[in-house]
Design a protein around this motif. Structure first.
Motif, PDB file in Angstrom:
ATOM      1  N   LEU A 170       0.838  -1.195   0.000  1.00 48.63           N
ATOM      2  CA  LEU A 170       0.000   0.000   0.000  1.00 48.63           C
ATOM      3  C   LEU A 170       0.873   1.247   0.000  1.00 48.63           C
ATOM      4  O   LEU A 170       1.803   1.366   0.812  1.00 48.63           O
ATOM      5  N   LEU A 171       0.579   2.157  -0.898  1.00 48.62           N
ATOM      6  CA  LEU A 171       1.315   3.416  -0.985  1.00 48.62           C
ATOM      7  C   LEU A 171       0.487   4.517  -0.335  1.00 48.62           C
ATOM      8  O   LEU A 171      -0.565   4.905  -0.843  1.00 48.62           O
ATOM      9  N   GLY A 172       0.965   5.026   0.815  1.00 43.88           N
ATOM     10  CA  GLY A 172       0.239   6.081   1.521  1.00 43.88           C
ATOM     11  C   GLY A 172       0.341   7.414   0.798  1.00 43.88           C
ATOM     12  O   GLY A 172       1.437   7.844   0.429  1.00 43.88           O
ATOM     13  N   MET A 173      -0.779   8.096   0.625  1.00 42.19           N
ATOM     14  CA  MET A 173      -0.830   9.328  -0.156  1.00 42.19           C
ATOM     15  C   MET A 173      -0.979  10.588   0.688  1.00 42.19           C
ATOM     16  O   MET A 173      -0.981  11.695   0.152  1.00 42.19           O
ATOM     17  N   ASP A 174      -1.108  10.436   2.011  1.00 43.97           N
ATOM     18  CA  ASP A 174      -1.284  11.587   2.890  1.00 43.97           C
ATOM     19  C   ASP A 174      -0.011  11.851   3.688  1.00 43.97           C
ATOM     20  O   ASP A 174       0.325  11.097   4.615  1.00 43.97           O
ATOM     21  N   ALA A 175       0.684  12.920   3.328  1.00 41.39           N
ATOM     22  CA  ALA A 175       1.946  13.262   3.991  1.00 41.39           C
ATOM     23  C   ALA A 175       1.735  13.482   5.487  1.00 41.39           C
ATOM     24  O   ALA A 175       0.830  14.207   5.901  1.00 41.39           O
ATOM     25  N   GLY A 176       2.565  12.825   6.282  1.00 39.08           N
ATOM     26  CA  GLY A 176       2.489  12.972   7.730  1.00 39.08           C
ATOM     27  C   GLY A 176       1.500  12.050   8.402  1.00 39.08           C
ATOM     28  O   GLY A 176       1.502  11.910   9.630  1.00 39.08           O
ATOM     29  N   TYR A 177       0.658  11.402   7.611  1.00 42.44           N
ATOM     30  CA  TYR A 177      -0.359  10.513   8.172  1.00 42.44           C
ATOM     31  C   TYR A 177      -0.153   9.050   7.778  1.00 42.44           C
ATOM     32  O   TYR A 177      -0.347   8.161   8.602  1.00 42.44           O
ATOM     33  N   ASN A 178       0.213   8.792   6.529  1.00 44.19           N
ATOM     34  CA  ASN A 178       0.400   7.398   6.119  1.00 44.19           C
ATOM     35  C   ASN A 178       1.475   7.216   5.037  1.00 44.19           C
ATOM     36  O   ASN A 178       1.595   6.140   4.476  1.00 44.19           O
ATOM     37  N   ASP A 179       2.224   8.277   4.755  1.00 42.76           N
ATOM     38  CA  ASP A 179       3.193   8.181   3.662  1.00 42.76           C
ATOM     39  C   ASP A 179       4.432   7.348   4.009  1.00 42.76           C
ATOM     40  O   ASP A 179       5.292   7.140   3.155  1.00 42.76           O
ATOM     41  N   ALA A 180       4.503   6.849   5.250  1.00 36.87           N
ATOM     42  CA  ALA A 180       5.592   5.944   5.627  1.00 36.87           C
ATOM     43  C   ALA A 180       5.151   4.484   5.555  1.00 36.87           C
ATOM     44  O   ALA A 180       5.860   3.592   6.044  1.00 36.87           O
ATOM     45  N   ALA A 181       3.997   4.241   4.951  1.00 35.13           N
ATOM     46  CA  ALA A 181       3.419   2.892   4.929  1.00 35.13           C
ATOM     47  C   ALA A 181       4.363   1.858   4.315  1.00 35.13           C
ATOM     48  O   ALA A 181       4.514   0.757   4.855  1.00 35.13           O
ATOM     49  N   LEU A 182       4.987   2.181   3.207  1.00 36.44           N
ATOM     50  CA  LEU A 182       5.866   1.211   2.542  1.00 36.44           C
ATOM     51  C   LEU A 182       7.056   0.844   3.415  1.00 36.44           C
ATOM     52  O   LEU A 182       7.387  -0.332   3.566  1.00 36.44           O
ATOM     53  N   GLN A 183       7.714   1.839   3.991  1.00 38.93           N
ATOM     54  CA  GLN A 183       8.877   1.546   4.832  1.00 38.93           C
ATOM     55  C   GLN A 183       8.489   0.868   6.135  1.00 38.93           C
ATOM     56  O   GLN A 183       9.278   0.124   6.732  1.00 38.93           O
ATOM     57  N   ARG A 184       7.256   1.074   6.588  1.00 35.63           N
ATOM     58  CA  ARG A 184       6.753   0.409   7.796  1.00 35.63           C
ATOM     59  C   ARG A 184       6.188  -0.976   7.480  1.00 35.63           C
ATOM     60  O   ARG A 184       5.805  -1.694   8.392  1.00 35.63           O
ATOM     61  N   ALA A 185       6.142  -1.329   6.199  1.00 37.33           N
ATOM     62  CA  ALA A 185       5.561  -2.602   5.756  1.00 37.33           C
ATOM     63  C   ALA A 185       4.096  -2.710   6.176  1.00 37.33           C
ATOM     64  O   ALA A 185       3.625  -3.778   6.606  1.00 37.33           O
ATOM     65  N   ILE A 186       3.364  -1.597   6.052  1.00 35.48           N
ATOM     66  CA  ILE A 186       1.917  -1.601   6.285  1.00 35.48           C
ATOM     67  C   ILE A 186       1.263  -2.110   5.010  1.00 35.48           C
ATOM     68  O   ILE A 186       1.240  -1.415   3.979  1.00 35.48           O
ATOM     69  N   VAL A 187       0.756  -3.321   5.061  1.00 37.67           N
ATOM     70  CA  VAL A 187       0.195  -3.991   3.888  1.00 37.67           C
ATOM     71  C   VAL A 187      -1.153  -4.619   4.247  1.00 37.67           C
ATOM     72  O   VAL A 187      -1.492  -4.748   5.425  1.00 37.67           O
ATOM     73  N   MET A 188      -1.892  -5.013   3.224  1.00 42.11           N
ATOM     74  CA  MET A 188      -3.109  -5.787   3.467  1.00 42.11           C
ATOM     75  C   MET A 188      -2.765  -7.261   3.363  1.00 42.11           C
ATOM     76  O   MET A 188      -2.114  -7.687   2.405  1.00 42.11           O
ATOM     77  N   HIS A 189      -3.178  -8.044   4.361  1.00 38.49           N
ATOM     78  CA  HIS A 189      -2.903  -9.484   4.362  1.00 38.49           C
ATOM     79  C   HIS A 189      -3.984 -10.218   5.142  1.00 38.49           C
ATOM     80  O   HIS A 189      -4.791  -9.599   5.854  1.00 38.49           O
ATOM     81  N   GLY A 190      -4.013 -11.501   5.010  1.00 34.18           N
ATOM     82  CA  GLY A 190      -4.963 -12.318   5.755  1.00 34.18           C
ATOM     83  C   GLY A 190      -4.410 -12.685   7.122  1.00 34.18           C
ATOM     84  O   GLY A 190      -3.197 -12.718   7.329  1.00 34.18           O
TER      85      GLY A 190
END
Length: 254
Positions: A170-190
């Protein structure tokens, strides 16, 4: 003499008539071939993003699904439209995934909506982060190792098989709120802890390390449906976020 004069008048008559015909043909040909700059049909009155969102929402049948709040859908659709306008989504993108983290984790608070068909494709349980709250989500973060969920708009990326099985970046599009998603490994999974059985035993859903985890059985079908640059919106009534996100700015006519 009369015969000569009559002959001259006849010739003059035909010559004049022929010139007029050629002149008319030339004028007609010129006007016919000239490109038309005016629009032959009146333009339709512009419609706002909000009116499209309302029309779609009112057409969706939630009879067999948990009801998505109209206000949440309106915001999600506005962000979707803005992302699409800026080329962040595919031109033919028509799927909108919404997580409403204002709801109890015991409710099916994730919706995948087909905007073209105006219908719910999936309605599922979805987990929030361990440090975001117990039954209800309360705290959010964009920080590494916070084990908290991040609100805002995401663009779905590619899939992979990792420690949590089939997963979606998931690529976060909101600066300061979720734009670190990739480096944090925030992904959708089961995850096995996202289930009705877990809710019965614990009175709440299991929690992730910040990922929007979904039931194991639905992971593959949902991920395969929304992968590849579609829009995901994780909603929470955080007034600071809602007033500052560039994707939720004033509606423009489309």
């Amino acid at each position: 003499m009369k015969k000569v004069l009559l002959s001259l008048l006849t010739v003059l008559f035909f010559a004049t008539s022929f010139h007029k015909i050629k002149s008319t043909e030339k004028k007609f040909s010129k006007n016919f071939l000239k490109p038309r700059t005016e629009n032959p049909l009146p333009k339709e009155s512009p419609r706002s993003v909000g009116s499209y969102a309302e029309e779609i929402y009112n057409s969706i049948n939630f009879e067999h699904f948990n009801q998505l709040q109209s206000e949440v859908f309106q915001k999600a659709y506005l962000g979707f439209a803005n992302l699409k306008r800026e080329g962040k989504l595919n031109e033919d993108s028509h799927l909108l995934t919404i997580c409403d983290f204002s709801l109890s984790s015991t409710q099916k608070r994730l919706w995948v909506i087909d905007l073209n068909e105006k219908k719910v494709v999936y309605n599922s349980l979805v987990a929030h982060g361990k440090n975001t709250g117990e039954e209800f989500a309360q705290k959010f973060s964009n920080t590494e190792s916070s084990l908290q969920s991040s609100i805002g708009f995401y663009v779905t990326e590619n899939t992979y098989n990792g420690s949590n099985g089939y997963s979606l970046k998931l690529l976060g599009m909101d600066a300061g709120y979720n734009d670190a998603a990739l480096q944090r490994a925030i992904v959708m999974h089961g995850a096995d802890y996202v289930s009705e059985d877990f809710i019965k035993n614990q009175k709440r859903l299991g929690r992730s390390w910040g990922c929007p985890a979904i039931p194991r059985a639905l992971a593959e079908p949902i991920i395969n449906t929304i992968k590849g640059k579609s829009c995901l919106f994780i909603y929470y009534p955080d007034h600071q976020y809602l007033s500052s996100s560039k994707w939720l700015k004033t509606e423009e006519n489309i």
